[in-house]
Design a protein around this motif. Sequence first.
Motif, mmCIF file in Angstrom:
data_model
loop_
_atom_site.group_PDB
_atom_site.id
_atom_site.type_symbol
_atom_site.label_atom_id
_atom_site.label_comp_id
_atom_site.label_asym_id
_atom_site.label_seq_id
_atom_site.Cartn_x
_atom_site.Cartn_y
_atom_site.Cartn_z
ATOM 1 N N THR A 138 -15.791 52.457 -62.094
ATOM 2 C CA THR A 138 -16.317 51.125 -61.742
ATOM 3 C C THR A 138 -17.582 50.785 -62.533
ATOM 4 N N LYS B 20 -11.084 49.897 -60.967
ATOM 5 C CA LYS B 20 -10.349 50.396 -59.791
ATOM 6 C C LYS B 20 -9.252 51.365 -60.206
ATOM 7 N N TYR C 167 -16.865 35.193 -56.087
ATOM 8 C CA TYR C 167 -16.131 33.926 -56.269
ATOM 9 C C TYR C 167 -17.003 32.726 -55.891
ATOM 10 N N VAL D 2 -7.194 43.061 -59.602
ATOM 11 C CA VAL D 2 -7.833 44.350 -59.917
ATOM 12 C C VAL D 2 -7.254 45.519 -59.117
ATOM 13 N N TYR D 3 -6.619 45.221 -57.983
ATOM 14 C CA TYR D 3 -6.016 46.307 -57.179
ATOM 15 C C TYR D 3 -4.507 46.397 -57.395
ATOM 16 N N TYR E 197 -14.012 37.468 -51.891
ATOM 17 C CA TYR E 197 -14.870 38.408 -52.630
ATOM 18 C C TYR E 197 -16.131 37.665 -53.063
ATOM 19 N N ILE F 195 -13.889 36.297 -64.104
ATOM 20 C CA ILE F 195 -13.805 35.245 -63.088
ATOM 21 C C ILE F 195 -14.855 34.163 -63.368
ATOM 22 N N LYS G 108 -17.424 48.702 -66.259
ATOM 23 C CA LYS G 108 -17.337 47.237 -66.351
ATOM 24 C C LYS G 108 -16.549 46.782 -67.587
ATOM 25 N N ASN H 117 -6.553 36.224 -54.971
ATOM 26 C CA ASN H 117 -6.818 37.670 -55.116
ATOM 27 C C ASN H 117 -5.773 38.436 -54.318
ATOM 28 N N GLY I 31 -16.080 43.542 -67.064
ATOM 29 C CA GLY I 31 -15.505 43.649 -65.729
ATOM 30 C C GLY I 31 -14.724 42.400 -65.373
ATOM 31 N N ALA I 32 -13.989 42.503 -64.267
ATOM 32 C CA ALA I 32 -13.292 41.323 -63.757
ATOM 33 C C ALA I 32 -14.307 40.246 -63.376
ATOM 34 N N SER J 282 -8.987 44.820 -64.326
ATOM 35 C CA SER J 282 -10.140 45.604 -64.741
ATOM 36 C C SER J 282 -9.820 47.083 -64.687
ATOM 37 N N ASN K 275 -9.063 41.875 -51.365
ATOM 38 C CA ASN K 275 -10.268 42.508 -50.846
ATOM 39 C C ASN K 275 -11.005 41.463 -50.013
HETATM 40 N N1 PMP Z 1 -12.506 41.345 -57.781
HETATM 41 C C1 PMP Z 1 -12.369 42.031 -56.640
HETATM 42 C C2 PMP Z 1 -11.423 41.538 -55.599
HETATM 43 C C3 PMP Z 1 -13.111 43.186 -56.416
HETATM 44 O O1 PMP Z 1 -12.990 43.857 -55.275
HETATM 45 C C4 PMP Z 1 -13.999 43.612 -57.403
HETATM 46 C C5 PMP Z 1 -14.811 44.824 -57.091
HETATM 47 N N2 PMP Z 1 -15.202 45.560 -58.021
HETATM 48 C C6 PMP Z 1 -14.104 42.876 -58.586
HETATM 49 C C7 PMP Z 1 -13.343 41.741 -58.726
HETATM 50 C C8 PMP Z 1 -15.051 43.234 -59.672
HETATM 51 O O2 PMP Z 1 -14.484 44.013 -60.635
HETATM 52 P P1 PMP Z 1 -15.339 44.556 -61.865
HETATM 53 O O3 PMP Z 1 -16.176 45.684 -61.361
HETATM 54 O O4 PMP Z 1 -14.334 44.964 -62.856
HETATM 55 O O5 PMP Z 1 -16.197 43.443 -62.325
#
Ligand code: PMP
Length: 392
Positions: free
Chosen positions: A241, A236, A128, A204-205, A125, A104, A244, A170, A99-100, A233, A174
Amino acid sequence: MPLRQPALVERMRPFTSTIFAEITALATRTGAINLGQGFPDTDGPRLILDAAAAAIHSGRNQYPPGPGVPALREAVAQHQKRFYGMDVDPESEVLVTAGATEGIAATIMALCEPGDEVVTFDPVYDSYAASVALAGAVRRTVTLRWPDFAVDEIELRAAFGPRTRVVLLNSPHNPTGTVFGRATLELIAELAREHGAVVVTDEVYEHQVYDDAVHVPMATLPGMSEQTVTISSAGKTFSVTGWKVGWLHGPAELVAAARAVKQFLTFVNAGPLQPAVATALGLGDDFYRSLATGLRAKRDLLCDGLRAAGFEVSVPRGTYFVVADAAPLGFDDGVELCQRLPELAGVAAVPVSVFYDDPDAARSLVRFAFCKRDDVLREAVDRLGRLGRVSR
Ligand code: PMP
Ligand code: GLN
């Protein structure tokens, strides 16, 4: 002998639970419609589900290569070329992550010494702050304020200093739904260059932008590909979701640094899902277009409904979240409202103040997710219409 100290290390004590897990548990317990945690209530394209099943049944069930399966790294590079004109070397400049979120965490831990500073944009988010804390680094915050959540240049400049190591960006953002415009990105880039900081950009968006908004990847700005780590990722874009599967790309040296950390967090992940995500990234333009068109209609449905229910709404130009102010309905505390919302209206949402260092910046703000079926959104909006009639 009793333990000498609490089990959890001090730097992680503020992070014992996530608001998303809490609100989802509340929604499940009460049977409320869950517009809190952001996950779609329909699966991604059949083609990619079949590709994952086929990979499992054809024996792709052992450890994939450390940097990720070649087909997925290649697909990430092609995707960046196709949508943004970037040249990315799949061999040395791409890393597949869990996943993202892992991308991160691994990047921040790889780049930051204890005491180094990371510039972030509040509301932030939740992972972070935890990743920065894990690294022993320090967050310097730029506050985005209701209702337009624009970046304040003076505050941005003040957040940079001699210890700035990373800008953690970001966009689309979000929870606010803001899409950072080119001028803002150029200012951030200029400051990052001036301070020799790496921009870590969570995109991710990237495919969920509406109206006249355009997603501009930081790495496409002049000179920035050399000092940017781009993270995205499958969750989204392809409505998976739970898979991952994420990725990051950037200059080989930065990617190698993140890989050094990732190999001791998870080593590798999601072997059979990786080829399926490679297939997904190659879907035609129709898929990407209809993703945004479909979500824009859902956004409008929810925003109209929230307004009709008495909320003030900040219409998002990206992501699948909308931030609304409950103050016009007489609710001044978003945290309290979100605890009571299932009982008051049979809907769950997330308070925005938990994403701010300064909760006063968002006391009465609430985030709703619109990545749900139309009938579910209509029912939610209908239920929220009752709020105006309940006592506070
Ligand atoms: N970054 C942001 C801004 C998110 O909203 C999310 C929500 N899923 C993620 C990262 C995490 O992504 P992943 O599920 O791929 O880990
Ligand atoms: N990214 C999703 C959201 O913002 C949730 C992810 C999570 O539960 N950690 O709602």
